[in-house]
Design an enzyme around this catalytic site. Structure first.
Site, PDB file in Angstrom:
ATOM      1  N   HIS A  21       3.677   3.324  -9.974  1.00  0.00           N
ATOM      2  CA  HIS A  21       4.674   4.113  -9.250  1.00  0.00           C
ATOM      3  C   HIS A  21       5.493   3.159  -8.390  1.00  0.00           C
ATOM      4  O   HIS A  21       5.145   1.980  -8.228  1.00  0.00           O
ATOM      5  CB  HIS A  21       4.029   5.218  -8.410  1.00  0.00           C
ATOM      6  CG  HIS A  21       3.134   4.750  -7.312  1.00  0.00           C
ATOM      7  ND1 HIS A  21       1.952   4.078  -7.528  1.00  0.00           N
ATOM      8  CD2 HIS A  21       3.238   4.872  -5.950  1.00  0.00           C
ATOM      9  CE1 HIS A  21       1.365   3.802  -6.373  1.00  0.00           C
ATOM     10  NE2 HIS A  21       2.120   4.262  -5.405  1.00  0.00           N
ATOM     11  N   HIS A  53       6.315   3.028  -5.129  1.00  0.00           N
ATOM     12  CA  HIS A  53       6.090   2.718  -3.722  1.00  0.00           C
ATOM     13  C   HIS A  53       6.073   1.200  -3.540  1.00  0.00           C
ATOM     14  O   HIS A  53       5.568   0.461  -4.399  1.00  0.00           O
ATOM     15  CB  HIS A  53       4.766   3.315  -3.241  1.00  0.00           C
ATOM     16  CG  HIS A  53       4.911   4.719  -2.718  1.00  0.00           C
ATOM     17  ND1 HIS A  53       3.869   5.635  -2.738  1.00  0.00           N
ATOM     18  CD2 HIS A  53       5.968   5.374  -2.143  1.00  0.00           C
ATOM     19  CE1 HIS A  53       4.281   6.775  -2.203  1.00  0.00           C
ATOM     20  NE2 HIS A  53       5.542   6.640  -1.846  1.00  0.00           N
ATOM     21  N   ASP A 106       4.358  -0.957  -1.879  1.00  0.00           N
ATOM     22  CA  ASP A 106       3.131  -1.760  -1.923  1.00  0.00           C
ATOM     23  C   ASP A 106       2.631  -1.965  -3.349  1.00  0.00           C
ATOM     24  O   ASP A 106       1.649  -2.689  -3.558  1.00  0.00           O
ATOM     25  CB  ASP A 106       2.035  -1.141  -1.048  1.00  0.00           C
ATOM     26  CG  ASP A 106       1.682   0.288  -1.444  1.00  0.00           C
ATOM     27  OD1 ASP A 106       2.571   1.022  -1.896  1.00  0.00           O
ATOM     28  OD2 ASP A 106       0.505   0.674  -1.277  1.00  0.00           O
ATOM     29  N   HIS A 107       3.341  -1.369  -4.318  1.00  0.00           N
ATOM     30  CA  HIS A 107       2.974  -1.558  -5.718  1.00  0.00           C
ATOM     31  C   HIS A 107       4.057  -2.271  -6.529  1.00  0.00           C
ATOM     32  O   HIS A 107       3.813  -2.617  -7.686  1.00  0.00           O
ATOM     33  CB  HIS A 107       2.657  -0.209  -6.359  1.00  0.00           C
ATOM     34  CG  HIS A 107       1.424   0.429  -5.821  1.00  0.00           C
ATOM     35  ND1 HIS A 107       0.234   0.456  -6.514  1.00  0.00           N
ATOM     36  CD2 HIS A 107       1.181   1.040  -4.628  1.00  0.00           C
ATOM     37  CE1 HIS A 107      -0.688   1.071  -5.776  1.00  0.00           C
ATOM     38  NE2 HIS A 107      -0.135   1.434  -4.634  1.00  0.00           N
ATOM     39  N   HIS A 113       0.332  12.460  -7.026  1.00  0.00           N
ATOM     40  CA  HIS A 113       0.462  11.641  -5.821  1.00  0.00           C
ATOM     41  C   HIS A 113       1.636  12.227  -5.034  1.00  0.00           C
ATOM     42  O   HIS A 113       2.169  13.279  -5.381  1.00  0.00           O
ATOM     43  CB  HIS A 113       0.690  10.180  -6.220  1.00  0.00           C
ATOM     44  CG  HIS A 113       0.777   9.212  -5.083  1.00  0.00           C
ATOM     45  ND1 HIS A 113      -0.084   9.227  -4.009  1.00  0.00           N
ATOM     46  CD2 HIS A 113       1.645   8.178  -4.841  1.00  0.00           C
ATOM     47  CE1 HIS A 113       0.237   8.257  -3.162  1.00  0.00           C
ATOM     48  NE2 HIS A 113       1.285   7.617  -3.642  1.00  0.00           N
ATOM     49  N   ASP A 128      -2.028   5.391  -7.446  1.00  0.00           N
ATOM     50  CA  ASP A 128      -2.363   6.224  -6.295  1.00  0.00           C
ATOM     51  C   ASP A 128      -2.426   7.685  -6.740  1.00  0.00           C
ATOM     52  O   ASP A 128      -1.543   8.164  -7.461  1.00  0.00           O
ATOM     53  CB  ASP A 128      -1.309   6.075  -5.201  1.00  0.00           C
ATOM     54  CG  ASP A 128      -1.344   4.698  -4.557  1.00  0.00           C
ATOM     55  OD1 ASP A 128      -2.127   3.844  -5.021  1.00  0.00           O
ATOM     56  OD2 ASP A 128      -0.595   4.478  -3.592  1.00  0.00           O
ATOM     57  N   HIS A 169      -7.903  -0.027  -3.808  1.00  0.00           N
ATOM     58  CA  HIS A 169      -6.839   0.504  -2.954  1.00  0.00           C
ATOM     59  C   HIS A 169      -7.401   1.051  -1.638  1.00  0.00           C
ATOM     60  O   HIS A 169      -7.305   2.220  -1.328  1.00  0.00           O
ATOM     61  CB  HIS A 169      -6.069   1.596  -3.710  1.00  0.00           C
ATOM     62  CG  HIS A 169      -4.739   1.936  -3.112  1.00  0.00           C
ATOM     63  ND1 HIS A 169      -4.565   2.980  -2.231  1.00  0.00           N
ATOM     64  CD2 HIS A 169      -3.509   1.392  -3.282  1.00  0.00           C
ATOM     65  CE1 HIS A 169      -3.303   3.076  -1.884  1.00  0.00           C
ATOM     66  NE2 HIS A 169      -2.632   2.108  -2.520  1.00  0.00           N
TER      67      HIS A 169
END
Length: 398
Positions: free
Chosen positions: A74, A76, A78-79, A201, A271, A344
């Site tokens: 995804h 976001h 942090d990914h 998510h 996530d 995670h």
């Protein structure tokens, strides 16, 4: 789908996972942003690419030059925030503007679109990469291609950006439409396939299932050698039998090779607070990687609030789109996974449990919460942890 190149052999020599980052949201001194490397024989596939992933690669045994595919669960930050820097390093990027006529990398040569670095991700991945490269004036010596997994509510066509295709971006990027709620075989070659499914998510998120093709069964050569010698059949025929083929000998005898056994299955979830849509694809996984962002650890974690309960922590975690260890364990049991790896983690859970007693106590408590629901083997991931996925154990042919 046609593979980017033929496999080097008819079986995978090894399947290994190295965790490059195991943090959620914010990195810590002991956990980097999300990324893991799946090594299939000599190739490397990355799953997620959080900030500083290329630094983590440099500190690990993973070879950047072996990276062939990158899968984004995804968008976001942090990914995905580490994707552009990694592309510029992996594909020999250069900053600054260069005149078209002076730089052969900018020529429209159809041959250069062969064997690009492949990126798979949800809608927005292509726009993110294209805009990031364009507005940083990054030039790449080698090509890349972005395949987008389109949800049912997404537009089936288009790139989701007004910018034209980047000069190093292959025109062969696909928009992959769901079939019966999943994305089957988004990549497939004779050795391995990748399928995907939505998982729930706070934003569109994807889980990936990597499935090895059936592998040769175990064989007892003594079962075949007498017949081969009696009919003066070349011993090289054993290689065909090992692959499960049937061979008719000169006297009419038919030898049957051992039946192939199921290949390894690895499930990598992004996530999620509910991965139910991937249950069918994930069934009977050899290894399930599931997030466990928050846990209720009274008497163990000093950050535990006095008025918190297991129920309140789970409710708060789910409201943010994430899971607890118990939720991960419940899903692992539901799909019949053989091994569960928790990943995670909140930044408050230190990832140096192999050297620090306090961190070890916390991570053991998190592991036990998952085991209570799962009942099987549970591992808490930490940065640079490496796991081999062994072939399925089956008795030899008799």
């Amino acid at each position: 789908m046609v593979p980017s190149r033929p496999p080097l052999s008819n079986t995978l020599s090894s399947v290994n996972i190295t965790f490059l980052g195991t943090a959620s949201a914010q990195p810590s001194s002991t956990r980097n942003h999300s990324s893991l490397a799946l090594r299939l024989g000599g190739d490397v596939w990355l799953f997620d690419c959080g900030e500083a992933t290329q630094h983590q690669i440099q500190k690990s045994t993973v070879k950047a030059g072996k990276i062939k595919k990158i899968f984004i669960t995804h968008t976001h930050g942090d990914h995905i925030f580490g994707l552009l820097p990694l592309l510029c390093s992996r594909l020999n990027g250069a900053g600054g503007a260069v005149e078209d006529a002076q730089d052969p990398r900018l020529r429209e040569d159809p041959a250069r679109w062969q064997d690009p670095l492949e990126i798979y991700g949800p809608l927005g991945t292509r726009a993110y990469v294209r805009n990031g490269l364009a507005y940083t004036y990054s030039l790449l010596e080698h090509p890349y291609v972005v395949h987008e997994l389109r949800f049912t509510h997404d537009p089936p066509e288009g790139d989701y950006t007004a910018l034209p295709r980047h000069r190093s971006e292959s025109p062969n990027g696909r928009n992959i439409i769901q079939v019966d709620g999943v994305w089957p075989d988004i990549y497939k070659d004779p050795l391995v396939s990748v399928s995907a499914a939505p998982i729930l998510h706070s934003i569109p998120s994807v889980g990936f299932v990597i499935l090895e093709a059936p592998v040769p069964g175990k064989m007892d050569p003594k079962k075949y050698i007498p017949a081969l010698k009696r009919t003066k059949t070349p011993m090289s025929t054993m290689s065909r039998l090992q692959q499960g083929d049937s061979v008719e000998l000169s006297d009419g005898t038919v030898l049957h090779g051992p039946a192939r056994r199921p290949g390894r299955k690895v499930v990598i979830l992004g996530d999620t607070h509910d991965p139910s849509p991937i249950s069918g694809l994930a069934a009977d996984a050899d290894l399930l990687i599931h997030e466990a962002t928050n846990a209720h650890l009274p008497g163990i974690d000093s950050n535990t609030k006095d008025d918190d309960t297991f129920e309140s922590v789970e409710a708060r975690t789910k409201s943010r789109g994430h899971s607890t260890p118990q939720m991960a364990g419940t899903f692992a049991k539901r799909v019949g996974a053989k091994k569960l790896v928790l990943n995670h983690f909140s930044a408050r859970y230190a990832g140096n449990d192999h050297v620090d007693e306090e961190a070890r106590t916390v991570m053991m408590a998190i592991k036990n919460l998952a085991m209570q629901e799962f009942g099987g083997e549970v591992i808490c991931a930490r940065d640079f942890m490496s796991l081999d996925i062994e072939l399925r154990n089956e008795p030899a042919e008799v």
